[in-house]
Design a protein around this motif. Sequence first.
Motif, PDB file in Angstrom:
ATOM      1  N   LEU A  47       0.849  -1.184   0.000  1.00  0.00           N
ATOM      2  CA  LEU A  47       0.000   0.000   0.000  1.00  0.00           C
ATOM      3  C   LEU A  47       0.887   1.237   0.000  1.00  0.00           C
ATOM      4  CD1 LEU A  47      -2.652  -1.169   2.638  1.00  0.00           C
ATOM      5  CD2 LEU A  47      -2.775  -1.332   0.135  1.00  0.00           C
ATOM      6  N   CYS A  48       0.792   2.018  -1.066  1.00  0.00           N
ATOM      7  CA  CYS A  48       1.677   3.168  -1.290  1.00  0.00           C
ATOM      8  C   CYS A  48       0.890   4.443  -1.026  1.00  0.00           C
ATOM      9  CB  CYS A  48       2.190   3.169  -2.732  1.00  0.00           C
ATOM     10  SG  CYS A  48       2.775   1.553  -3.341  1.00  0.00           S
ATOM     11  N   THR A  49       1.325   5.257  -0.071  1.00  0.00           N
ATOM     12  CA  THR A  49       0.577   6.456   0.289  1.00  0.00           C
ATOM     13  C   THR A  49       1.464   7.693   0.239  1.00  0.00           C
ATOM     14  OG1 THR A  49       0.985   6.492   2.694  1.00  0.00           O
ATOM     15  CG2 THR A  49      -0.723   4.987   1.903  1.00  0.00           C
ATOM     16  N   GLY A  50       0.791   8.839   0.149  1.00  0.00           N
ATOM     17  CA  GLY A  50       1.491  10.117   0.172  1.00  0.00           C
ATOM     18  C   GLY A  50       1.955  10.602  -1.185  1.00  0.00           C
ATOM     19  N   ILE A  51       1.772   9.786  -2.227  1.00  0.00           N
ATOM     20  CA  ILE A  51       2.183  10.193  -3.570  1.00  0.00           C
ATOM     21  C   ILE A  51       1.091  11.081  -4.142  1.00  0.00           C
ATOM     22  CG2 ILE A  51       2.695   9.348  -5.900  1.00  0.00           C
ATOM     23  CD1 ILE A  51       3.410   6.730  -3.772  1.00  0.00           C
ATOM     24  N   PRO A  52       1.435  12.251  -4.677  1.00  0.00           N
ATOM     25  CA  PRO A  52       0.401  13.152  -5.184  1.00  0.00           C
ATOM     26  C   PRO A  52      -0.573  12.459  -6.142  1.00  0.00           C
ATOM     27  CG  PRO A  52       2.510  14.273  -5.168  1.00  0.00           C
ATOM     28  CD  PRO A  52       2.780  12.838  -4.813  1.00  0.00           C
ATOM     29  N   TYR A  53      -1.860  12.673  -5.906  1.00  0.00           N
ATOM     30  CA  TYR A  53      -2.976  12.149  -6.696  1.00  0.00           C
ATOM     31  C   TYR A  53      -3.263  10.675  -6.418  1.00  0.00           C
ATOM     32  CZ  TYR A  53      -1.383  16.403  -8.907  1.00  0.00           C
ATOM     33  OH  TYR A  53      -0.925  17.686  -9.107  1.00  0.00           O
ATOM     34  N   GLY A  54      -2.551  10.092  -5.467  1.00  0.00           N
ATOM     35  CA  GLY A  54      -2.874   8.760  -4.976  1.00  0.00           C
ATOM     36  C   GLY A  54      -3.436   8.870  -3.571  1.00  0.00           C
ATOM     37  N   ALA A  55      -3.430   7.771  -2.839  1.00  0.00           N
ATOM     38  CA  ALA A  55      -3.970   7.759  -1.484  1.00  0.00           C
ATOM     39  C   ALA A  55      -3.148   8.653  -0.564  1.00  0.00           C
ATOM     40  CB  ALA A  55      -3.969   6.333  -0.937  1.00  0.00           C
ATOM     41  N   PRO A  56      -3.773   9.549   0.187  1.00  0.00           N
ATOM     42  CA  PRO A  56      -3.027  10.379   1.141  1.00  0.00           C
ATOM     43  C   PRO A  56      -2.516   9.555   2.315  1.00  0.00           C
ATOM     44  CG  PRO A  56      -5.384  10.796   1.350  1.00  0.00           C
ATOM     45  CD  PRO A  56      -5.208   9.885   0.166  1.00  0.00           C
ATOM     46  N   ASP A  57      -1.489  10.098   2.975  1.00  0.00           N
ATOM     47  CA  ASP A  57      -0.840   9.358   4.067  1.00  0.00           C
ATOM     48  C   ASP A  57      -1.445   9.714   5.417  1.00  0.00           C
ATOM     49  OD1 ASP A  57       0.120  11.918   4.123  1.00  0.00           O
ATOM     50  OD2 ASP A  57       2.235  11.376   4.012  1.00  0.00           O
ATOM     51  N   ASP A  58      -2.698   9.337   5.614  1.00  0.00           N
ATOM     52  CA  ASP A  58      -3.331   9.551   6.918  1.00  0.00           C
ATOM     53  C   ASP A  58      -3.907   8.231   7.411  1.00  0.00           C
ATOM     54  OD1 ASP A  58      -6.408   9.406   6.354  1.00  0.00           O
ATOM     55  OD2 ASP A  58      -5.594  10.662   4.765  1.00  0.00           O
ATOM     56  N   PRO A  59      -4.063   8.081   8.726  1.00  0.00           N
ATOM     57  CA  PRO A  59      -4.515   6.804   9.279  1.00  0.00           C
ATOM     58  C   PRO A  59      -5.868   6.350   8.759  1.00  0.00           C
ATOM     59  CG  PRO A  59      -3.555   8.158  11.011  1.00  0.00           C
ATOM     60  CD  PRO A  59      -3.665   9.036   9.793  1.00  0.00           C
ATOM     61  N   GLY A  60      -6.800   7.292   8.562  1.00  0.00           N
ATOM     62  CA  GLY A  60      -8.132   6.916   8.098  1.00  0.00           C
ATOM     63  C   GLY A  60      -8.102   6.275   6.725  1.00  0.00           C
ATOM     64  N   THR A  61      -7.340   6.877   5.816  1.00  0.00           N
ATOM     65  CA  THR A  61      -7.239   6.320   4.467  1.00  0.00           C
ATOM     66  C   THR A  61      -6.554   4.965   4.497  1.00  0.00           C
ATOM     67  OG1 THR A  61      -7.154   8.533   3.473  1.00  0.00           O
ATOM     68  CG2 THR A  61      -6.333   6.705   2.151  1.00  0.00           C
ATOM     69  N   LEU A  62      -5.477   4.851   5.286  1.00  0.00           N
ATOM     70  CA  LEU A  62      -4.785   3.569   5.374  1.00  0.00           C
ATOM     71  C   LEU A  62      -5.722   2.477   5.897  1.00  0.00           C
ATOM     72  CD1 LEU A  62      -2.221   1.869   5.160  1.00  0.00           C
ATOM     73  CD2 LEU A  62      -1.645   2.583   7.487  1.00  0.00           C
ATOM     74  N   LEU A  63      -6.477   2.780   6.933  1.00  0.00           N
ATOM     75  CA  LEU A  63      -7.395   1.778   7.482  1.00  0.00           C
ATOM     76  C   LEU A  63      -8.472   1.392   6.475  1.00  0.00           C
ATOM     77  CD1 LEU A  63      -7.839   3.043  11.150  1.00  0.00           C
ATOM     78  CD2 LEU A  63      -6.851   0.855  10.430  1.00  0.00           C
ATOM     79  N   ALA A  64      -8.950   2.362   5.699  1.00  0.00           N
ATOM     80  CA  ALA A  64      -9.948   2.055   4.674  1.00  0.00           C
ATOM     81  C   ALA A  64      -9.384   1.076   3.646  1.00  0.00           C
ATOM     82  CB  ALA A  64     -10.409   3.339   3.983  1.00  0.00           C
ATOM     83  N   MET A  65      -8.109   1.258   3.286  1.00  0.00           N
ATOM     84  CA  MET A  65      -7.484   0.346   2.325  1.00  0.00           C
ATOM     85  C   MET A  65      -7.235  -1.022   2.949  1.00  0.00           C
ATOM     86  SD  MET A  65      -4.868   3.093   0.564  1.00  0.00           S
ATOM     87  CE  MET A  65      -4.343   2.090  -0.824  1.00  0.00           C
ATOM     88  N   VAL A  66      -6.772  -1.032   4.197  1.00  0.00           N
ATOM     89  CA  VAL A  66      -6.528  -2.301   4.882  1.00  0.00           C
ATOM     90  C   VAL A  66      -7.822  -3.107   4.988  1.00  0.00           C
ATOM     91  CG1 VAL A  66      -5.887  -3.339   7.110  1.00  0.00           C
ATOM     92  CG2 VAL A  66      -4.506  -1.484   6.141  1.00  0.00           C
ATOM     93  N   ASN A  67      -8.927  -2.429   5.236  1.00  0.00           N
ATOM     94  CA  ASN A  67     -10.211  -3.118   5.376  1.00  0.00           C
ATOM     95  C   ASN A  67     -10.720  -3.704   4.065  1.00  0.00           C
ATOM     96  OD1 ASN A  67     -10.388  -2.633   8.133  1.00  0.00           O
ATOM     97  ND2 ASN A  67     -11.497  -0.711   7.881  1.00  0.00           N
ATOM     98  N   ARG A  68     -10.119  -3.310   2.940  1.00  0.00           N
ATOM     99  CA  ARG A  68     -10.498  -3.852   1.630  1.00  0.00           C
ATOM    100  C   ARG A  68      -9.571  -4.976   1.171  1.00  0.00           C
ATOM    101  NH1 ARG A  68     -13.462  -0.920  -2.254  1.00  0.00           N
ATOM    102  NH2 ARG A  68     -13.161  -2.913  -3.349  1.00  0.00           N
ATOM    103  N   LEU A  69      -8.559  -5.301   1.945  1.00  0.00           N
ATOM    104  CA  LEU A  69      -7.586  -6.299   1.522  1.00  0.00           C
ATOM    105  C   LEU A  69      -8.171  -7.705   1.553  1.00  0.00           C
ATOM    106  CD1 LEU A  69      -4.423  -5.061   3.461  1.00  0.00           C
ATOM    107  CD2 LEU A  69      -4.756  -4.999   0.983  1.00  0.00           C
ATOM    108  N   PRO A  70      -7.695  -8.601   0.673  1.00  0.00           N
ATOM    109  CA  PRO A  70      -8.074 -10.014   0.785  1.00  0.00           C
ATOM    110  C   PRO A  70      -7.682 -10.558   2.152  1.00  0.00           C
ATOM    111  CG  PRO A  70      -6.919  -9.589  -1.291  1.00  0.00           C
ATOM    112  CD  PRO A  70      -6.785  -8.345  -0.467  1.00  0.00           C
ATOM    113  N   ALA A  71      -8.450 -11.487   2.656  1.00  0.00           N
ATOM    114  CA  ALA A  71      -8.259 -11.966   4.026  1.00  0.00           C
ATOM    115  C   ALA A  71      -6.889 -12.588   4.245  1.00  0.00           C
ATOM    116  CB  ALA A  71      -9.354 -12.974   4.375  1.00  0.00           C
ATOM    117  N   ASN A  72      -6.321 -13.201   3.220  1.00  0.00           N
ATOM    118  CA  ASN A  72      -5.044 -13.903   3.391  1.00  0.00           C
ATOM    119  C   ASN A  72      -3.862 -13.104   2.850  1.00  0.00           C
ATOM    120  OD1 ASN A  72      -5.830 -14.155   0.716  1.00  0.00           O
ATOM    121  ND2 ASN A  72      -4.892 -16.176   0.459  1.00  0.00           N
ATOM    122  N   ALA A  73      -4.050 -11.819   2.632  1.00  0.00           N
ATOM    123  CA  ALA A  73      -2.975 -10.994   2.059  1.00  0.00           C
ATOM    124  C   ALA A  73      -1.841 -10.788   3.056  1.00  0.00           C
ATOM    125  CB  ALA A  73      -3.514  -9.643   1.618  1.00  0.00           C
TER     126      ALA A  73
END
Length: 298
Positions: free
Chosen positions: A195-221
């Motif tokens: 999960l790559c964050t903080g890159i302009p025009y991609g996912a911002p580097d904040d805890p809320g966004t990271l958790l939203a992405m983590v919650n979408r991950l496959p269970a065995n990732a």
Amino acid sequence: MNTEVIVTCAITGAGDTVGRHPAIPVTPKQIADSAIEAAKSGATVCHMHVRDPETGKGSRDVKLYAEVVDRIRSSGTDMIINLTAGMGGDLVLGGDESPLPLDASGTDMVGATERLVHVEELLPEICTLDCGSMNFAAGGDYVMVNTPGVLRAMAARVQRLGVRPELEVFDTGGLVMVEELLRDGLIDDPPMIQLCTGIPYGAPDDPGTLLAMVNRLPANAVFSAFAIGRMQIPFAALAVLVGGNVRVGLEDNLYLSRGVLATNGQLVERAVALLDSMNVRVLGPEEVRDRLDLVRRA
């Protein structure tokens, strides 16, 4: 929380950082030496681009990759090699009023097979697949292009080679692509996701966004997360707290502290010390090979 962590060091990248740091690894020897330094400092995986030794710009030259890999493998240092397959998808438009013709000095677009020539020849244990297209870098007209068709072709080829793909995800749309690749049997278990964050025009580097992405991950990732710039080290802690693994390195951040330029070894040492203070154990190469079911290379 993840208490047994994989530490990856991203050695040099392809971005325009050479003029901003006098010790950015450029030549194959410098890149290999920096990777060995990172491994001795505690990194288990080293993620590598190569650069044109004359210009310092990112390159797809297989000979440069081959020299880096040979230097590492012949050094006796046990590390897991992760080569980028992101080069060859660079599209630079001609400007806001005249997008065509393309800017030939920055555009480098090739097909799926050519983007993987170095992977097929060198057979690293891991290579990266960027799971989507996006506007990349602040301002300008650069688009990082990874269409679904190209990604499917690359994933199928990497699977046949027995190389583990690290699926780089820059926003939630990239996770849709991951789901489709898994659904179609193009990614073997366990899926390895960055999960790559903080890159302009991609996912911002904040805890809320990271958790939203983590919650979408496959269970065995098996996943890692990183942020660029000053948030790199804080994200080393945050990634572990949300169950992931860690990536640091000069590809994503040039500084050890404000105004103090870093080496890859120093960034890894800082991350390992932080993990140790959290009572987190860093996994060794053989443990990571077992966890990711990697095909062992000579």
